[in-house]
Write a protein that holds these residues in place. Structure first.
Motif, PDB file in Angstrom:
ATOM      1  N   MET A   1       0.827  -1.202   0.000  1.00 31.89           N
ATOM      2  CA  MET A   1       0.000   0.000   0.000  1.00 31.89           C
ATOM      3  C   MET A   1       0.868   1.261   0.000  1.00 31.89           C
ATOM      4  O   MET A   1       1.965   1.275   0.560  1.00 31.89           O
TER       5      MET A   1
ATOM      6  N   THR B   1      -0.070   4.272   1.378  1.00 31.04           N
ATOM      7  CA  THR B   1      -0.176   4.745   2.757  1.00 31.04           C
ATOM      8  C   THR B   1      -1.163   3.842   3.482  1.00 31.04           C
ATOM      9  O   THR B   1      -2.068   3.273   2.868  1.00 31.04           O
ATOM     10  N   HIS B   2      -0.994   3.740   4.764  1.00 39.62           N
ATOM     11  CA  HIS B   2      -1.822   2.828   5.546  1.00 39.62           C
ATOM     12  C   HIS B   2      -2.913   3.598   6.282  1.00 39.62           C
ATOM     13  O   HIS B   2      -2.796   3.885   7.468  1.00 39.62           O
ATOM     14  N   THR B   3      -3.950   3.935   5.531  1.00 43.69           N
ATOM     15  CA  THR B   3      -5.099   4.593   6.146  1.00 43.69           C
ATOM     16  C   THR B   3      -6.292   3.644   6.077  1.00 43.69           C
ATOM     17  O   THR B   3      -6.339   2.740   5.235  1.00 43.69           O
TER      18      THR B   3
ATOM     19  N   GLN C   1      -9.244   4.373   5.056  1.00 42.39           N
ATOM     20  CA  GLN C   1      -9.938   4.593   3.791  1.00 42.39           C
ATOM     21  C   GLN C   1      -9.254   3.842   2.647  1.00 42.39           C
ATOM     22  O   GLN C   1      -9.917   3.220   1.821  1.00 42.39           O
ATOM     23  N   ASN C   2      -7.900   3.906   2.588  1.00 48.22           N
ATOM     24  CA  ASN C   2      -7.173   3.160   1.553  1.00 48.22           C
ATOM     25  C   ASN C   2      -7.460   1.670   1.654  1.00 48.22           C
ATOM     26  O   ASN C   2      -7.678   0.999   0.641  1.00 48.22           O
TER      27      ASN C   2
ATOM     28  N   ASP D   1     -10.999   0.973   0.425  1.00 48.54           N
ATOM     29  CA  ASP D   1     -11.079   1.114  -1.031  1.00 48.54           C
ATOM     30  C   ASP D   1     -10.436  -0.084  -1.736  1.00 48.54           C
ATOM     31  O   ASP D   1     -10.963  -0.585  -2.729  1.00 48.54           O
ATOM     32  N   PHE D   2      -9.300  -0.527  -1.208  1.00 57.19           N
ATOM     33  CA  PHE D   2      -8.611  -1.645  -1.843  1.00 57.19           C
ATOM     34  C   PHE D   2      -9.401  -2.940  -1.667  1.00 57.19           C
ATOM     35  O   PHE D   2      -9.537  -3.719  -2.613  1.00 57.19           O
TER      36      PHE D   2
ATOM     37  N   HIS E   1      -4.603   2.106  -8.971  1.00 59.07           N
ATOM     38  CA  HIS E   1      -5.404   2.352  -7.769  1.00 59.07           C
ATOM     39  C   HIS E   1      -4.602   3.252  -6.823  1.00 59.07           C
ATOM     40  O   HIS E   1      -3.437   2.982  -6.540  1.00 59.07           O
TER      41      HIS E   1
ATOM     42  N   ALA F   1      -4.461   3.594  -3.733  1.00 60.59           N
ATOM     43  CA  ALA F   1      -3.977   2.987  -2.491  1.00 60.59           C
ATOM     44  C   ALA F   1      -2.728   2.134  -2.703  1.00 60.59           C
ATOM     45  O   ALA F   1      -2.026   1.812  -1.761  1.00 60.59           O
TER      46      ALA F   1
ATOM     47  N   SER G   1       0.997   1.112  -3.912  1.00 59.23           N
ATOM     48  CA  SER G   1       2.329   1.640  -4.176  1.00 59.23           C
ATOM     49  C   SER G   1       3.111   0.736  -5.125  1.00 59.23           C
ATOM     50  O   SER G   1       3.743   1.193  -6.059  1.00 59.23           O
TER      51      SER G   1
END
Length: 152
Positions: free
Chosen positions: A73, A75-77, A79-80, A83-84, A129, A131, A133
């Motif tokens: 990922m 960032t580790h939120t 929301q991410n 979404d993923f 996407h 989210a 990386s």
């Protein structure tokens, strides 16, 4: 509730062949068909048996490429992550998805018709996407022990 040895033998038999009738199970378990049927119903009701399905031969239905894709990922939120996960549930080629410890955040199991379709999945679905990386793909060369029954 704990499983007794007969429950475990019944579950093992159903993992090998979920189409077994109560009569078939009774012969394997040395009990009457009605007893075997009641045990099966109890194990279903208590959630030990999550469901039944047919296992299809991927190549016979045109899915010649199986791959595992590790996803890192951006960032580790929360929301991410949501979404993923939503993305994984909307792509029928993704037949399994797991969160992981270690370098990758997710592991995806994917079946595609060919390498072009796998490339499309990576380049047009996963990498764009927001989210995501990085992805790392491993293509299955040979399935030596596919989806074995659970040890009961």
């Amino acid at each position: 509730m704990t499983l007794d040895p007969t429950d475990r033998r019944l579950l093992a038999a159903l993992q090998r062949d979920s189409t077994l009738t109560a009569q078939d199970l009774s012969a394997q378990l040395n009990m009457s068909a009605s007893q075997a049927g009641r045990r099966r119903q109890r194990l279903e009701a208590e959630g030990y048996i999550a469901g039944y399905r047919a296992y299809l031969h991927p190549e016979k239905i045109g899915l010649t490429v199986e791959a595992f894709i590790q996803v890192v990922m951006a960032t580790h939120t929360e929301q991410n992550a949501q979404d993923f996960v939503r993305l994984t549930k909307t792509q029928p080629q993704i037949v399994g998805a797991w969160t992981l410890t270690g370098d990758a955040d997710y592991l995806l199991r994917i079946y595609c018709a060919d390498l072009t379709a796998l490339n499309r999945m990576v380049q047009q679905v996963l990498l764009p996407h927001p989210a995501v990386s990085r992805v790392q793909s491993q293509i299955v060369m040979e399935r030596i022990k596919p989806d074995a029954p659970l040890p009961v």
